[in-house]
Design a protein around this motif. Structure first.
Motif, mmCIF file in Angstrom:
data_model
loop_
_atom_site.group_PDB
_atom_site.id
_atom_site.type_symbol
_atom_site.label_atom_id
_atom_site.label_comp_id
_atom_site.label_asym_id
_atom_site.label_seq_id
_atom_site.Cartn_x
_atom_site.Cartn_y
_atom_site.Cartn_z
ATOM 1 N N TRP A 186 49.862 60.778 41.358
ATOM 2 C CA TRP A 186 51.005 60.893 42.258
ATOM 3 C C TRP A 186 50.489 61.030 43.683
ATOM 4 O O TRP A 186 49.562 61.806 43.949
ATOM 5 C CB TRP A 186 51.848 62.130 41.931
ATOM 6 N N THR A 250 56.587 68.123 40.452
ATOM 7 C CA THR A 250 57.766 68.686 39.807
ATOM 8 C C THR A 250 57.787 68.306 38.328
ATOM 9 O O THR A 250 57.049 67.424 37.879
ATOM 10 C CB THR A 250 59.040 68.194 40.490
ATOM 11 N N ALA A 251 58.664 68.970 37.569
ATOM 12 C CA ALA A 251 58.752 68.700 36.134
ATOM 13 C C ALA A 251 59.228 67.279 35.860
ATOM 14 O O ALA A 251 58.726 66.606 34.948
ATOM 15 C CB ALA A 251 59.677 69.714 35.473
ATOM 16 N N SER A 252 60.184 66.799 36.647
ATOM 17 C CA SER A 252 60.685 65.437 36.442
ATOM 18 C C SER A 252 59.621 64.399 36.783
ATOM 19 O O SER A 252 59.487 63.386 36.082
ATOM 20 C CB SER A 252 61.929 65.204 37.296
ATOM 21 N N GLN A 253 58.848 64.645 37.844
ATOM 22 C CA GLN A 253 57.767 63.720 38.196
ATOM 23 C C GLN A 253 56.679 63.724 37.137
ATOM 24 O O GLN A 253 56.115 62.671 36.819
ATOM 25 C CB GLN A 253 57.188 64.096 39.558
ATOM 26 N N GLN A 255 57.131 64.297 33.943
ATOM 27 C CA GLN A 255 57.652 63.573 32.792
ATOM 28 C C GLN A 255 57.586 62.068 33.006
ATOM 29 O O GLN A 255 57.195 61.313 32.109
ATOM 30 C CB GLN A 255 59.094 64.012 32.523
ATOM 31 N N ASP A 256 57.950 61.623 34.213
ATOM 32 C CA ASP A 256 57.901 60.184 34.502
ATOM 33 C C ASP A 256 56.464 59.670 34.475
ATOM 34 O O ASP A 256 56.187 58.589 33.940
ATOM 35 C CB ASP A 256 58.536 59.903 35.873
ATOM 36 N N ASP A 259 55.215 59.535 30.842
ATOM 37 C CA ASP A 259 55.764 58.370 30.132
ATOM 38 C C ASP A 259 55.044 57.086 30.530
ATOM 39 O O ASP A 259 54.757 56.235 29.676
ATOM 40 C CB ASP A 259 57.267 58.248 30.430
#
Length: 293
Positions: A186, A250-253, A255-256, A259
């Motif tokens: 990231w 972040t948690a959403s980043q 997870q993405d 994946d």
């Protein structure tokens, strides 16, 4: 009288390493180019070219050679063999994993003595292999895995895990599934698959600056970090053997990015499967040719 040999083009008595004169990293000191692409012309979700080979070490029971871009790893597997006598009794098998980095693998010469980073790399690869090998099939036995990083240009952990798993398959070691490694990164909240060594260094520097800003009480505005995951795609509906992360996001980043890394592992898994099938076909054809003679 001079001792200089006029028949030879002798170099100067004092020399300067080339990386001191010119840095190996991009001169613009930017993560992306002006057109939005990475410095190696890849898109954010594009991985480097890969190559997989097996049975390249004749003395080993199983061996492999992996290229991930310019990252090159060689692996040899020996055993299983009897565990040396010790005070600790274990009925199941054991895995001994050793990673060595060639002194010429990076721009700056590395010491042949394993440092803390190389020892951690060996432990991480061993953790992934212990989750994949059916150790109960090899009671009181030890499997030796030796890896050599010929060139390190980023993503070395994923390359080592993939090379070791491929060599174990070549050695006919019973496994739950093939372990495949992949990495993602990231930068300013954007996901980049299969980062190179320059991108890893750039992101590590940005993550350090971000940590300093948090220490001073400032609010972080972007996420910077790296993630390497080892996946067994067909076992238990896709079991993760090991996962190593650095930086903050972040948690959403997360997870993405996870994946995206898992999807990359599945794509590489299909290539490895085809390489092993071709190897089996070649072995069958050679054995039939020998029998006919």
């Amino acid at each position: 009288m001079s001792n200089r040999d006029p028949r030879r083009n002798c170099g100067p008595e004092k020399t300067t390493p080339i990386y001191v004169l010119k840095s190996p990293y991009p001169e613009n000191n930017q993560f992306l180019q002006e057109d939005g692409k990475r410095n190696d012309k890849r898109s954010p979700l594009e991985i480097r070219k890969v190559y997989f080979g097996v049975s390249n070490i004749s003395q080993a029971k199983g061996s492999s050679y992996v290229e991930l871009g310019r990252t090159k790893v060689v692996c040899g597997v020996y055993g299983p063999k009897e565990i040396p006598p010790s005070n600790v009794f274990k009925s199941s098998g054991q895995v001994m994993c050793e990673v060595k980095v060639a002194p010429f693998s990076s721009f700056v010469r590395r010491s042949p003595v394993p440092d803390r980073q190389v020892k951690e790399l060996s432990m991480q690869v061993k953790e992934a292999l212990e989750a994949a090998i059916i150790l109960d099939e090899y009671p009181k036995a030890q499997i030796d895995v030796f890896l050599t990083v010929v060139e390190d240009r980023g993503g070395v952990l994923g390359a080592c895990v993939t090379a070791a798993s491929l060599a174990l398959c070549d050695a006919d070691i019973t496994m739950y599934d093939i372990v495949v490694g992949a990495s993602t990164a990231w930068y300013n909240g954007q996901i980049y698959l299969d980062p190179s060594i320059e991108e890893e260094e750039y992101i590590a520097t940005a993550a350090e600056r971000q940590a300093l800003c948090k220490g001073d009480g400032e609010v972080a505005t972007a996420s910077n970090g790296c993630l390497t995951v080892a996946l067994m795609p067909l076992y238990a509906n896709g079991q993760v053997a090991t996962m190593v992360m650095s930086g903050s996001m972040t948690a959403s980043q997360l997870q993405d990015g996870l994946d995206a890394a898992l999807e990359t592992c599945r794509k590489i898994y299909a290539i490895i499967k085809q390489v092993l099938l071709n190897r089996v076909k070649e072995s069958d054809e050679s054995s039939k040719a020998e029998q006919s003679e």
